[in-house]
Design a protein around this motif. Structure first.
Motif, PDB file in Angstrom:
ATOM      1  N   GLU A 197      -7.107   0.602  -2.904  1.00 21.35           N
ATOM      2  CA  GLU A 197      -6.864   1.151  -1.571  1.00 21.35           C
ATOM      3  C   GLU A 197      -7.807   0.528  -0.550  1.00 21.35           C
ATOM      4  O   GLU A 197      -7.406   0.185   0.563  1.00 21.35           O
ATOM      5  N   GLN A 198      -9.078   0.397  -0.943  1.00 23.54           N
ATOM      6  CA  GLN A 198     -10.062  -0.208  -0.048  1.00 23.54           C
ATOM      7  C   GLN A 198      -9.720  -1.671   0.214  1.00 23.54           C
ATOM      8  O   GLN A 198      -9.888  -2.176   1.324  1.00 23.54           O
ATOM      9  N   GLY A 199      -9.220  -2.354  -0.815  1.00 16.71           N
ATOM     10  CA  GLY A 199      -8.817  -3.737  -0.653  1.00 16.71           C
ATOM     11  C   GLY A 199      -7.659  -3.878   0.325  1.00 16.71           C
ATOM     12  O   GLY A 199      -7.613  -4.818   1.125  1.00 16.71           O
ATOM     13  N   CYS A 200      -6.709  -2.948   0.266  1.00 11.94           N
ATOM     14  CA  CYS A 200      -5.593  -2.958   1.211  1.00 11.94           C
ATOM     15  C   CYS A 200      -6.085  -2.756   2.635  1.00 11.94           C
ATOM     16  O   CYS A 200      -5.663  -3.476   3.563  1.00 11.94           O
ATOM     17  N   ARG A 201      -6.971  -1.805   2.816  1.00 12.86           N
ATOM     18  CA  ARG A 201      -7.495  -1.527   4.164  1.00 12.86           C
ATOM     19  C   ARG A 201      -8.241  -2.737   4.718  1.00 12.86           C
ATOM     20  O   ARG A 201      -8.091  -3.099   5.898  1.00 12.86           O
ATOM     21  N   LEU A 202      -9.054  -3.363   3.875  1.00 12.12           N
ATOM     22  CA  LEU A 202      -9.803  -4.531   4.333  1.00 12.12           C
ATOM     23  C   LEU A 202      -8.852  -5.685   4.664  1.00 12.12           C
ATOM     24  O   LEU A 202      -9.057  -6.404   5.653  1.00 12.12           O
ATOM     25  N   GLY A 203      -7.803  -5.839   3.859  1.00  8.81           N
ATOM     26  CA  GLY A 203      -6.810  -6.877   4.144  1.00  8.81           C
ATOM     27  C   GLY A 203      -6.118  -6.646   5.473  1.00  8.81           C
ATOM     28  O   GLY A 203      -5.873  -7.592   6.235  1.00  8.81           O
ATOM     29  N   LEU A 204      -5.808  -5.389   5.778  1.00  7.74           N
ATOM     30  CA  LEU A 204      -5.175  -5.056   7.051  1.00  7.74           C
ATOM     31  C   LEU A 204      -6.116  -5.336   8.223  1.00  7.74           C
ATOM     32  O   LEU A 204      -5.683  -5.844   9.266  1.00  7.74           O
TER      33      LEU A 204
ATOM     34  N   TYR B 276       0.832  -1.208   0.000  1.00  8.91           N
ATOM     35  CA  TYR B 276       0.000   0.000   0.000  1.00  8.91           C
ATOM     36  C   TYR B 276       0.869   1.262   0.000  1.00  8.91           C
ATOM     37  O   TYR B 276       0.649   2.191  -0.798  1.00  8.91           O
ATOM     38  N   VAL B 277       1.858   1.288   0.890  1.00 10.85           N
ATOM     39  CA  VAL B 277       2.714   2.473   0.996  1.00 10.85           C
ATOM     40  C   VAL B 277       3.531   2.673  -0.278  1.00 10.85           C
ATOM     41  O   VAL B 277       3.634   3.791  -0.806  1.00 10.85           O
ATOM     42  N   ASP B 278       4.113   1.580  -0.791  1.00 10.16           N
ATOM     43  CA  ASP B 278       4.977   1.700  -1.968  1.00 10.16           C
ATOM     44  C   ASP B 278       4.207   2.129  -3.215  1.00 10.16           C
ATOM     45  O   ASP B 278       4.755   2.845  -4.062  1.00 10.16           O
ATOM     46  N   PHE B 279       2.951   1.728  -3.336  1.00 12.26           N
ATOM     47  CA  PHE B 279       2.196   2.059  -4.548  1.00 12.26           C
ATOM     48  C   PHE B 279       1.353   3.320  -4.388  1.00 12.26           C
ATOM     49  O   PHE B 279       1.376   4.214  -5.248  1.00 12.26           O
ATOM     50  N   TYR B 280       0.630   3.418  -3.288  1.00 11.54           N
ATOM     51  CA  TYR B 280      -0.312   4.522  -3.138  1.00 11.54           C
ATOM     52  C   TYR B 280       0.271   5.749  -2.446  1.00 11.54           C
ATOM     53  O   TYR B 280      -0.250   6.868  -2.622  1.00 11.54           O
ATOM     54  N   VAL B 281       1.313   5.568  -1.658  1.00 13.14           N
ATOM     55  CA  VAL B 281       1.878   6.696  -0.911  1.00 13.14           C
ATOM     56  C   VAL B 281       3.170   7.197  -1.552  1.00 13.14           C
ATOM     57  O   VAL B 281       3.319   8.377  -1.855  1.00 13.14           O
ATOM     58  N   ARG B 282       4.111   6.289  -1.794  1.00 15.16           N
ATOM     59  CA  ARG B 282       5.416   6.686  -2.316  1.00 15.16           C
ATOM     60  C   ARG B 282       5.494   6.668  -3.839  1.00 15.16           C
ATOM     61  O   ARG B 282       6.461   7.162  -4.406  1.00 15.16           O
TER      62      ARG B 282
ATOM     63  N   GLU C  98       6.240   4.210  -5.575  1.00 12.01           N
ATOM     64  CA  GLU C  98       7.490   3.494  -5.834  1.00 12.01           C
ATOM     65  C   GLU C  98       7.262   2.322  -6.776  1.00 12.01           C
ATOM     66  O   GLU C  98       8.089   2.037  -7.642  1.00 12.01           O
ATOM     67  N   ASP C  99       6.143   1.605  -6.597  1.00  8.27           N
ATOM     68  CA  ASP C  99       5.839   0.438  -7.427  1.00  8.27           C
ATOM     69  C   ASP C  99       5.031   0.846  -8.650  1.00  8.27           C
ATOM     70  O   ASP C  99       4.257   1.807  -8.610  1.00  8.27           O
ATOM     71  N   ASP C 100       5.197   0.081  -9.728  1.00 12.50           N
ATOM     72  CA  ASP C 100       4.459   0.350 -10.967  1.00 12.50           C
ATOM     73  C   ASP C 100       3.023  -0.160 -10.915  1.00 12.50           C
ATOM     74  O   ASP C 100       2.163   0.325 -11.655  1.00 12.50           O
ATOM     75  N   ASP C 101       2.752  -1.134 -10.074  1.00 10.99           N
ATOM     76  CA  ASP C 101       1.428  -1.733 -10.046  1.00 10.99           C
ATOM     77  C   ASP C 101       1.182  -2.356  -8.675  1.00 10.99           C
ATOM     78  O   ASP C 101       2.120  -2.603  -7.909  1.00 10.99           O
ATOM     79  N   HIS C 102      -0.088  -2.606  -8.381  1.00 12.04           N
ATOM     80  CA  HIS C 102      -0.470  -3.296  -7.147  1.00 12.04           C
ATOM     81  C   HIS C 102      -1.804  -3.989  -7.399  1.00 12.04           C
ATOM     82  O   HIS C 102      -2.699  -3.403  -8.017  1.00 12.04           O
ATOM     83  N   PRO C 103      -1.957  -5.233  -6.959  1.00 12.07           N
ATOM     84  CA  PRO C 103      -3.179  -5.979  -7.283  1.00 12.07           C
ATOM     85  C   PRO C 103      -4.423  -5.543  -6.515  1.00 12.07           C
ATOM     86  O   PRO C 103      -5.541  -5.845  -6.944  1.00 12.07           O
ATOM     87  N   LEU C 104      -4.245  -4.840  -5.406  1.00  9.80           N
ATOM     88  CA  LEU C 104      -5.379  -4.447  -4.563  1.00  9.80           C
ATOM     89  C   LEU C 104      -5.677  -2.957  -4.680  1.00  9.80           C
ATOM     90  O   LEU C 104      -4.763  -2.143  -4.854  1.00  9.80           O
TER      91      LEU C 104
END
Length: 286
Positions: A84-91, A68-74, A76-82
């Motif tokens: 933002e809501q998916g990341c929060r629910l996973g956490l 979440y941090v590397d893709f949505y905040v920094r 840094e990453d080119d892609d992420h499978p989840l």
């Protein structure tokens, strides 16, 4: 509410969450927990399973949060499978599983078992973007989690802390910290650009290698010292020798290849230690 960024439905969502299970980084904490239980010689499988699930939930939390941090905040990453809501629910889910395991440990063991387990989640959740910005915590976070996993795995079986598991925890903390320094060196240019103060950024790549292999050498010397002091079985020296061979090969490799070799070398190191303890139980030494 979309949870996966690629596709919709149960199958796509399941794939997205399973993608956050990274075996290379997931297996060592789980193995450390089981290794700690093995050091107790008499293993309660229910307690062992609860602690292993807690370690899985902690590491899964780290993977979700880091992604979440590397893709949505920094960015840094080119892609992420989840999403933002998916990341929060996973956490939320991984934290709930971890909390349930802690509750069971409190009921079935005691509060000390929880006190040894809870820091692993705190390290996992706060690794990004807090702990990974400091050279000490960026380097020791994951290794400290594994050391705590080993100690916790032992404690839930015995309700005591002994010299042998403490010694093994120290060895893994030093050894894996050295590997982490080299792993971080792969991202030297990017980390420097965002002022992420890893060891490589702080002291330079060449000195970072010296620090890394110095930590690994100290870890192997600790193993030797504990064998001489009859705390570890003599066959533990085979683990040190096996890892030393890998380290000698890795020392001339670039950071990415060196990291791959050393991580797999640590698997061999742990496997030989497990075999050593299995065939030479330490009950009389603890």
């Amino acid at each position: 509410m979309a949870l996966a960024r690629r596709g919709a439905g149960t199958e796509a969502t399941t794939r997205a969450y399973l993608s956050q299970v990274h075996p290379v980084f997931m297996l060592p904490p789980l193995a450390a927990s089981l290794f700690g239980a093995l050091l107790a010689t008499t293993v309660n499988p229910v307690l062992a399973a609860i602690h292993v699930v807690a370690m899985f939930a902690a590491v899964y939390t780290a993977h979700i949060k880091d992604g979440y941090v590397d893709f949505y905040v920094r960015d840094e990453d080119d892609d992420h499978p989840l999403t933002e809501q998916g990341c929060r629910l996973g956490l939320v889910f991984s934290t709930a599983v971890f909390a349930l395991c802690c509750l069971l440990l409190a009921l079935l063991v005691n509060w000390v078992a929880v006190a040894l387990t809870l820091p692993t989640w705190l390290i996992a959740y706060h690794h990004a973007p807090q702990l990974d910005m400091n050279p000490v915590t960026a380097t020791t976070g994951y290794p400290l989690g594994i050391a705590l996993s080993l100690l916790g795995g032992f404690y839930v079986q015995t309700t005591t802390i002994a010299a042998v598991p403490l010694g093994f925890a120290l060895v893994f903390l030093l050894l894996l910290s050295g590997i982490k320094v080299i792993d971080d060196a792969q991202d030297y240019d990017y980390d420097r650009s965002i002022e992420k103060r890893t060891v490589a950024v702080t002291v330079g790549p060449h000195r970072a290698y010296t620090v890394a292999y110095g930590l690994m050498a100290i870890a192997l010397l600790v193993v030797t010292g504990f064998v001489i002091g009859q705390q570890f079985p003599p066959t533990a020296l085979l683990a040190a020798l096996a890892f030393a061979v890998v380290a000698i090969i890795a020392v001339r490799a670039p950071p990415d290849l060196a990291t791959m070799l050393l991580i797999r070398g640590s698997y061999v190191f742990l496997a030989v230690l497990v075999a050593a303890v299995w065939f030479e139980p330490l009950a009389g030494l603890i």
